[in-house]
Design an enzyme around this catalytic site. Sequence first.
Site, PDB file in Angstrom:
ATOM      1  N   PRO A 151    -111.357 -73.372  -6.199  1.00  0.00           N
ATOM      2  CA  PRO A 151    -110.253 -72.138  -6.391  1.00  0.00           C
ATOM      3  C   PRO A 151    -110.825 -71.119  -7.477  1.00  0.00           C
ATOM      4  O   PRO A 151    -111.347 -71.814  -8.634  1.00  0.00           O
ATOM      5  CB  PRO A 151    -108.798 -72.963  -6.798  1.00  0.00           C
ATOM      6  CG  PRO A 151    -109.466 -73.941  -7.690  1.00  0.00           C
ATOM      7  CD  PRO A 151    -110.509 -74.622  -6.968  1.00  0.00           C
ATOM      8  N   GLY A 152    -110.761 -69.897  -7.201  1.00  0.00           N
ATOM      9  CA  GLY A 152    -110.838 -68.731  -8.247  1.00  0.00           C
ATOM     10  C   GLY A 152    -109.840 -68.036  -8.492  1.00  0.00           C
ATOM     11  O   GLY A 152    -108.924 -68.112  -9.300  1.00  0.00           O
ATOM     12  N   ARG A 153    -109.527 -66.992  -7.500  1.00  0.00           N
ATOM     13  CA  ARG A 153    -108.120 -66.229  -7.583  1.00  0.00           C
ATOM     14  C   ARG A 153    -106.837 -67.121  -7.931  1.00  0.00           C
ATOM     15  O   ARG A 153    -106.076 -66.549  -8.905  1.00  0.00           O
ATOM     16  CB  ARG A 153    -107.831 -65.533  -6.100  1.00  0.00           C
ATOM     17  CG  ARG A 153    -106.982 -64.385  -6.025  1.00  0.00           C
ATOM     18  CD  ARG A 153    -106.775 -64.034  -4.662  1.00  0.00           C
ATOM     19  NE  ARG A 153    -107.999 -64.029  -3.797  1.00  0.00           N
ATOM     20  CZ  ARG A 153    -108.380 -62.746  -3.679  1.00  0.00           C
ATOM     21  NH1 ARG A 153    -107.891 -61.668  -4.452  1.00  0.00           N
ATOM     22  NH2 ARG A 153    -109.461 -62.544  -3.189  1.00  0.00           N
ATOM     23  N   GLY A 178    -110.231 -70.252  -1.789  1.00  0.00           N
ATOM     24  CA  GLY A 178    -109.702 -69.102  -0.993  1.00  0.00           C
ATOM     25  C   GLY A 178    -108.327 -69.172  -1.251  1.00  0.00           C
ATOM     26  O   GLY A 178    -107.743 -68.380  -0.229  1.00  0.00           O
ATOM     27  N   TYR A 191    -111.091 -60.846  -9.754  1.00  0.00           N
ATOM     28  CA  TYR A 191    -111.813 -59.912  -9.306  1.00  0.00           C
ATOM     29  C   TYR A 191    -111.476 -58.636  -9.804  1.00  0.00           C
ATOM     30  O   TYR A 191    -111.374 -57.435  -9.142  1.00  0.00           O
ATOM     31  CB  TYR A 191    -111.590 -60.005  -7.790  1.00  0.00           C
ATOM     32  CG  TYR A 191    -112.034 -61.300  -7.251  1.00  0.00           C
ATOM     33  CD1 TYR A 191    -113.285 -61.712  -7.016  1.00  0.00           C
ATOM     34  CD2 TYR A 191    -111.182 -62.344  -6.737  1.00  0.00           C
ATOM     35  CE1 TYR A 191    -113.870 -62.906  -6.582  1.00  0.00           C
ATOM     36  CE2 TYR A 191    -111.317 -63.630  -6.367  1.00  0.00           C
ATOM     37  CZ  TYR A 191    -112.678 -63.922  -6.338  1.00  0.00           C
ATOM     38  OH  TYR A 191    -113.125 -65.198  -5.717  1.00  0.00           O
ATOM     39  N   TYR A 250    -110.496 -53.257  -1.154  1.00  0.00           N
ATOM     40  CA  TYR A 250    -109.640 -53.956  -0.261  1.00  0.00           C
ATOM     41  C   TYR A 250    -108.516 -53.417   0.129  1.00  0.00           C
ATOM     42  O   TYR A 250    -107.471 -54.058   0.722  1.00  0.00           O
ATOM     43  CB  TYR A 250    -109.696 -55.423  -0.712  1.00  0.00           C
ATOM     44  CG  TYR A 250    -110.674 -56.058  -1.202  1.00  0.00           C
ATOM     45  CD1 TYR A 250    -111.719 -56.484  -0.473  1.00  0.00           C
ATOM     46  CD2 TYR A 250    -110.554 -56.311  -2.647  1.00  0.00           C
ATOM     47  CE1 TYR A 250    -112.852 -57.077  -1.199  1.00  0.00           C
ATOM     48  CE2 TYR A 250    -111.923 -57.068  -3.117  1.00  0.00           C
ATOM     49  CZ  TYR A 250    -112.812 -57.275  -2.399  1.00  0.00           C
ATOM     50  OH  TYR A 250    -113.876 -57.995  -3.267  1.00  0.00           O
ATOM     51  N   ARG A 283    -110.100 -53.188  -6.839  1.00  0.00           N
ATOM     52  CA  ARG A 283    -109.650 -54.011  -5.656  1.00  0.00           C
ATOM     53  C   ARG A 283    -108.929 -53.010  -4.695  1.00  0.00           C
ATOM     54  O   ARG A 283    -109.016 -52.732  -3.507  1.00  0.00           O
ATOM     55  CB  ARG A 283    -108.819 -54.988  -6.119  1.00  0.00           C
ATOM     56  CG  ARG A 283    -109.672 -56.092  -6.716  1.00  0.00           C
ATOM     57  CD  ARG A 283    -108.772 -57.259  -6.800  1.00  0.00           C
ATOM     58  NE  ARG A 283    -108.349 -57.898  -5.631  1.00  0.00           N
ATOM     59  CZ  ARG A 283    -107.266 -58.070  -5.235  1.00  0.00           C
ATOM     60  NH1 ARG A 283    -106.204 -57.258  -5.376  1.00  0.00           N
ATOM     61  NH2 ARG A 283    -107.067 -58.765  -3.885  1.00  0.00           N
ATOM     62  N   CYS A 338    -114.477 -39.078 -10.134  1.00  0.00           N
ATOM     63  CA  CYS A 338    -114.673 -38.174  -9.198  1.00  0.00           C
ATOM     64  C   CYS A 338    -114.916 -38.976  -7.537  1.00  0.00           C
ATOM     65  O   CYS A 338    -116.091 -38.788  -7.241  1.00  0.00           O
ATOM     66  CB  CYS A 338    -115.827 -37.608  -9.436  1.00  0.00           C
ATOM     67  SG  CYS A 338    -115.675 -36.771 -11.191  1.00  0.00           S
ATOM     68  N   GLU A 339    -113.699 -39.438  -7.221  1.00  0.00           N
ATOM     69  CA  GLU A 339    -113.908 -40.018  -6.041  1.00  0.00           C
ATOM     70  C   GLU A 339    -112.272 -40.057  -5.476  1.00  0.00           C
ATOM     71  O   GLU A 339    -111.455 -40.371  -6.193  1.00  0.00           O
ATOM     72  CB  GLU A 339    -114.265 -41.639  -6.120  1.00  0.00           C
ATOM     73  CG  GLU A 339    -115.652 -41.903  -6.557  1.00  0.00           C
ATOM     74  CD  GLU A 339    -116.593 -42.137  -5.292  1.00  0.00           C
ATOM     75  OE1 GLU A 339    -116.047 -42.529  -4.376  1.00  0.00           O
ATOM     76  OE2 GLU A 339    -117.841 -42.318  -5.616  1.00  0.00           O
TER      77      GLU A 339
HETATM   78  C1  LIG Z   1    -115.660 -66.629  -3.708  1.00  0.00           C
HETATM   79  C2  LIG Z   1    -115.714 -68.301  -3.246  1.00  0.00           C
HETATM   80  C3  LIG Z   1    -114.717 -68.925  -3.879  1.00  0.00           C
HETATM   81  C4  LIG Z   1    -113.398 -68.686  -4.573  1.00  0.00           C
HETATM   82  O1  LIG Z   1    -112.623 -67.986  -3.955  1.00  0.00           O
HETATM   83  P1  LIG Z   1    -111.282 -67.456  -4.322  1.00  0.00           P
HETATM   84  O2  LIG Z   1    -110.428 -66.607  -3.182  1.00  0.00           O
HETATM   85  O3  LIG Z   1    -111.241 -66.918  -5.442  1.00  0.00           O
HETATM   86  O4  LIG Z   1    -110.476 -68.859  -4.412  1.00  0.00           O
HETATM   87  C5  LIG Z   1    -115.084 -70.299  -3.597  1.00  0.00           C
HETATM   88  N1  LIG Z   1    -116.157 -70.952  -3.100  1.00  0.00           N
HETATM   89  C6  LIG Z   1    -117.159 -70.199  -2.759  1.00  0.00           C
HETATM   90  C7  LIG Z   1    -118.105 -70.692  -1.838  1.00  0.00           C
HETATM   91  C8  LIG Z   1    -116.845 -68.447  -2.838  1.00  0.00           C
HETATM   92  O5  LIG Z   1    -117.709 -67.685  -2.295  1.00  0.00           O
END
Ligand SMILES: *Cc1c(COP(=O)(O)O)cnc(C)c1O
Length: 439
Positions: free
Chosen positions: A300-302, A257, A397, A342, A338, A368-369
Amino acid sequence: MNARTAKGTGKGAVAVAARPFHYRGRVLYCDGVSLAQLAEAHGTPLYVYSAKQIRYRFGLFQEAFAGREATVCYAVKANSSLAILRMLAEMGAGFDIVSGGELERVRLASKTALKRVVFSGAGKQEWEIDAALKAGILMFNVESEAELGLLATRAEALGVRARFALRVNPDVFAETHPYISTGLGSHKFGVEIGLARGIYRRTARSKWLDAAGVSVHIGSQIRAVEPFAAALARVAGLVGELREDGHKIRVVDAGGGLGIDYLDSPTEPKFDAARKVREYAAALAKAAERLGAVHLLVEPGRFVAAQAGGLMTRVIGVKQNGAKTFVITDAAMNDLIRPALYQAHHEILPVRRGRGASTKVDVVGPICESGDFFAHDRVMERVKAGDLLLLLDAGAYGMSQASNYNTRVRAAEVLVDEDEARLIRRRETLRDLMAAEIL
Ligand SMILES: *Cc1c(COP(=O)(O)O)cnc(C)c1O
């Protein structure tokens, strides 16, 4: 499972700019590769990622947690490209998955990484649980007592013990978009932290369940580090109680997150990723002091993928409607949802700059939106049909949320490594799109 997988380089990574995109003269590059040339070779819309930036970002987490038992589990849903997963697996990454499909992706990217997988998600199905049990993943992040019952049943059926962590809801407020905030009592995720002790107590009766840990994930695009520390502190309190009750808690999953700065200057970004990760790790370390010996997971992802990637698109036309100027691009909300989903902000750069004065425009796709837009009232250099634009910070994402809405094929993807570019996903064809349909 206690193998120490977080490893630092020991010398500290060389600082890398917050984004890989920069001008050489008038032309925009991704590291050492010209975007104009990539558009010519592969067409548009085209996702372009920097391998160097992804490795750098991931390495920041590994280094920040190198002093302790920790595994950095990249969140696959942010960008689930096989080539990127393999690259991260080669760095020793663990993976946070949310579906049986993502498990299959990790398997294809790296069989040895399966033992570093944690399986999250609020609605796991039997086949997904079975596949993960057979794969011998590190741990299930369980989101309800009912799921725990299903996990015990499946573990017994397969004759294996299931390691799990209950995902608790710490009721911590983190300022982010409501769709990606997950840690409040009112959300569908996890179980109320106050109920957790009783649930762990009841699981002690099943010999097929191993209460290995506790997990938490409070949301996404959270830029302050304090909410992460607050959540982990609550988890630490629970871990103490669980140990008193005789549970051998060895793993604490602090979730993902950590947010980035989408509004940062497109050409001279000030965002200091290294400092952000150090702050994050320090805040978690402090909150983890009370935990004693645990294997810490972060997901971490994002933060790893977002700023490493951009979505390149070609201008189809420019249209004047009353006072408004619309720049219509060949990319659309099906490629990058996105902004529509969001109200997300993405900076936009011309691939060839210096062609005209600035004007205020709306950048929109052809779908078409009315929700099909990338920017409203954006001041940018005047463009015309045929020009190329790059939407920044689209590495996470972006493609992973792409769809075929309006029967549009999904974009191709290119991974740039220093001076070389490799196609890591070909553009879909209409035949691909209709292959599963029955007439
Ligand atoms: C989506 C998610 C993440 C990654 O979140 P980021 O905002 O991309 O870092 C980590 N853990 C869980 C359980 C998630 O659902």
